[in-house]
Design a protein around this motif. Sequence first.
Motif, mmCIF file in Angstrom:
data_model
loop_
_atom_site.group_PDB
_atom_site.id
_atom_site.type_symbol
_atom_site.label_atom_id
_atom_site.label_comp_id
_atom_site.label_asym_id
_atom_site.label_seq_id
_atom_site.Cartn_x
_atom_site.Cartn_y
_atom_site.Cartn_z
ATOM 1 N N TYR A 61 0.842 -1.197 0.000
ATOM 2 C CA TYR A 61 0.000 0.000 0.000
ATOM 3 C C TYR A 61 0.876 1.246 0.000
ATOM 4 O O TYR A 61 1.901 1.297 0.685
ATOM 5 N N THR A 63 0.821 5.856 -0.497
ATOM 6 C CA THR A 63 0.048 7.090 -0.550
ATOM 7 C C THR A 63 0.229 7.730 -1.931
ATOM 8 O O THR A 63 1.076 7.324 -2.719
ATOM 9 N N THR A 81 -12.418 -5.748 1.271
ATOM 10 C CA THR A 81 -13.582 -6.257 2.018
ATOM 11 C C THR A 81 -13.471 -7.761 2.274
ATOM 12 O O THR A 81 -14.463 -8.482 2.211
ATOM 13 N N THR D 121 -9.042 -5.225 6.978
ATOM 14 C CA THR D 121 -8.757 -3.918 6.391
ATOM 15 C C THR D 121 -7.498 -3.899 5.541
ATOM 16 O O THR D 121 -7.250 -2.914 4.847
ATOM 17 N N LYS D 122 -6.691 -4.956 5.599
ATOM 18 C CA LYS D 122 -5.409 -4.943 4.890
ATOM 19 C C LYS D 122 -5.280 -5.981 3.777
ATOM 20 O O LYS D 122 -4.533 -5.757 2.823
ATOM 21 N N ALA D 140 -16.666 -1.277 1.884
ATOM 22 C CA ALA D 140 -15.890 -1.387 3.128
ATOM 23 C C ALA D 140 -16.674 -0.742 4.268
ATOM 24 O O ALA D 140 -17.419 0.222 4.054
ATOM 25 N N ASP D 144 -14.979 -1.623 10.565
ATOM 26 C CA ASP D 144 -13.760 -2.418 10.436
ATOM 27 C C ASP D 144 -12.518 -1.541 10.567
ATOM 28 O O ASP D 144 -11.519 -1.955 11.148
ATOM 29 N N ALA D 147 -12.188 -0.885 14.197
ATOM 30 C CA ALA D 147 -11.736 -2.066 14.944
ATOM 31 C C ALA D 147 -10.227 -2.219 14.853
ATOM 32 O O ALA D 147 -9.570 -2.564 15.822
ATOM 33 N N ARG D 150 -7.696 0.053 17.155
ATOM 34 C CA ARG D 150 -7.382 -0.232 18.566
ATOM 35 C C ARG D 150 -5.992 -0.834 18.712
ATOM 36 O O ARG D 150 -5.418 -0.807 19.793
ATOM 37 N N SER D 157 5.437 0.292 6.026
ATOM 38 C CA SER D 157 5.756 -0.110 4.660
ATOM 39 C C SER D 157 4.634 -0.876 3.980
ATOM 40 O O SER D 157 4.621 -1.016 2.774
ATOM 41 N N THR D 158 3.696 -1.384 4.755
ATOM 42 C CA THR D 158 2.731 -2.283 4.122
ATOM 43 C C THR D 158 1.289 -1.862 4.248
ATOM 44 O O THR D 158 0.441 -2.380 3.557
ATOM 45 N N ARG D 160 -0.202 1.555 4.857
ATOM 46 C CA ARG D 160 -0.807 2.863 4.672
ATOM 47 C C ARG D 160 -1.770 2.816 3.503
ATOM 48 O O ARG D 160 -1.457 2.261 2.446
ATOM 49 N N SER D 161 -2.924 3.401 3.675
ATOM 50 C CA SER D 161 -3.832 3.492 2.546
ATOM 51 C C SER D 161 -3.731 4.901 1.988
ATOM 52 O O SER D 161 -3.167 5.811 2.597
ATOM 53 N N VAL D 162 -4.278 5.057 0.808
ATOM 54 C CA VAL D 162 -4.173 6.336 0.119
ATOM 55 C C VAL D 162 -4.693 7.477 0.972
ATOM 56 O O VAL D 162 -4.078 8.520 1.087
ATOM 57 N N GLU D 164 -4.803 7.964 4.017
ATOM 58 C CA GLU D 164 -4.099 8.321 5.238
ATOM 59 C C GLU D 164 -2.890 9.205 4.988
ATOM 60 O O GLU D 164 -2.294 9.720 5.926
ATOM 61 N N GLY D 165 -2.508 9.313 3.709
ATOM 62 C CA GLY D 165 -1.291 10.035 3.377
ATOM 63 C C GLY D 165 -1.433 11.517 3.648
ATOM 64 O O GLY D 165 -0.460 12.235 3.708
#
Lengths: 83, 83, 165, 165
Positions: A61, A63, A81, D121-122, D140, D144, D147, D150, D157-158, D160-162, D164-165
């Motif tokens: 993943y 950014t 999902t 989520t990953k 989605a 989730d 969850a 927490r 490196s593995t 991060r989603s778009v 969150e940048g």
Amino acid sequence: MRLLYFAWVRTKVGKGSEELDPPATVEDVAGLLAWLKQQSPRHADALADLARLRVAVNQDYVTFDHPVKPGDEIAIFPPVTGG
Amino acid sequence: MRLLYFAWVRTKVGKGSEELDPPATVEDVAGLLAWLKQQSPRHADALADLARLRVAVNQDYVTFDHPVKPGDEIAIFPPVTGG
Amino acid sequence: MIRVQREDFDVGRELAALTAGDRSIGGVAIFVGLVREMVRGPRGEEPISAMTLEHYPGMTEKQLAAVEAEAQRRWPLARSLIVHRHGRLEPGEQIVLVACASSHREAALAACHFLIDWLKTKAPFWKLEEADSATRWVEARSEDDQAVERWGKALPSTTRSVGEG
Amino acid sequence: MIRVQREDFDVGRELAALTAGDRSIGGVAIFVGLVREMVRGPRGEEPISAMTLEHYPGMTEKQLAAVEAEAQRRWPLARSLIVHRHGRLEPGEQIVLVACASSHREAALAACHFLIDWLKTKAPFWKLEEADSATRWVEARSEDDQAVERWGKALPSTTRSVGEG
């Protein structure tokens, strides 16, 4: 550069993968997405809402500011999902 | 009154169960334990340390002030270690 | 459902029976307890050759049914199952199975965790370990008492211990 | 260990293989995800006839291995296993298996919970539901995302989603 599409991104683009050579001005994910939108109306539709897209470069993943270069495997897909 | 003993309480007393008729002055668990200790040296040894004992009356955990009466099934045992 | 038995159990078969016919179930959380070979002995970690689980027939079933009912009350469970063995068991053998099925993953996971914590401190079982041809009764662990406390107040009628009065 | 496969799995057999030969294991926490018949559709709860799980071969294995390694780093696990199916599945079928074995019950339970939250989520899977001869991609769920939060910071490196940048 190898592009991969999954889920509704795939069905909207109309294919699961393609080989493309963006111009050298395309240096990061954001630039690539902007360039891809211009490739066809289907691309434009699939990539219209950037907030609904996730991107992986070489299976990690990333950014939108992540660099892209020739030879990368770049996947574009909705939030996952599974599970 | 039916008395049941488990684990090291059982091995110290030397039996798993017995029928006993304590006097009417024995009205609660604390009174019963005090009276039981006088029944034999083995009882006295098994019940020496009240902090290490748990008691159930009719198969429910109870505190030392819980009443006891003829016909009750009263079990005395160490803290449980199942699971 | 609860069962107290000498026999081993097959988790796959128990899972299939637990979920059969209920297609509202989205997740099943399971805990399986096994006999460990190395235990805390008087001289630190040492191996056991076997353990024997003594229980209080009647009260065991009553207490397991009570903790299961409490889990059903706290979480929206479609199905639940507790299987606890007694008798002599060797290292590697299965001791206990807890399974909670729910349409909600969080409910299944939380209820399963709750049940195993409660079992450890409430179900009338006692472990007798065999080591070096001697036997000794396992002492209750304060960590187990602490673990169960996170779940809040116990059922007044079934779970007060002598020391809490 | 991780596996991505079309075939179903037998939880009892997977459990036996996971624990075989390691007698330090005191507990195994397991989560099994199943296909629910009733899902949240555009008009509220409605039944599906099947779902198809699409995945990203290569990245799936890489991400599952990364989340498993993270669980192993955070908790003292003796063994762990993730099995995730892809392809067409009908209501009641098993989708995913997470199993964590440890000498410590708390570690097994926490790691199992962590893994299923992270997977959701990953791991690059997407569900296509079939209902009334139409199909739709599952959205989605924000629950989730909550969850998984927490468990603290994701692997940089593995994960991060778009957004969150």
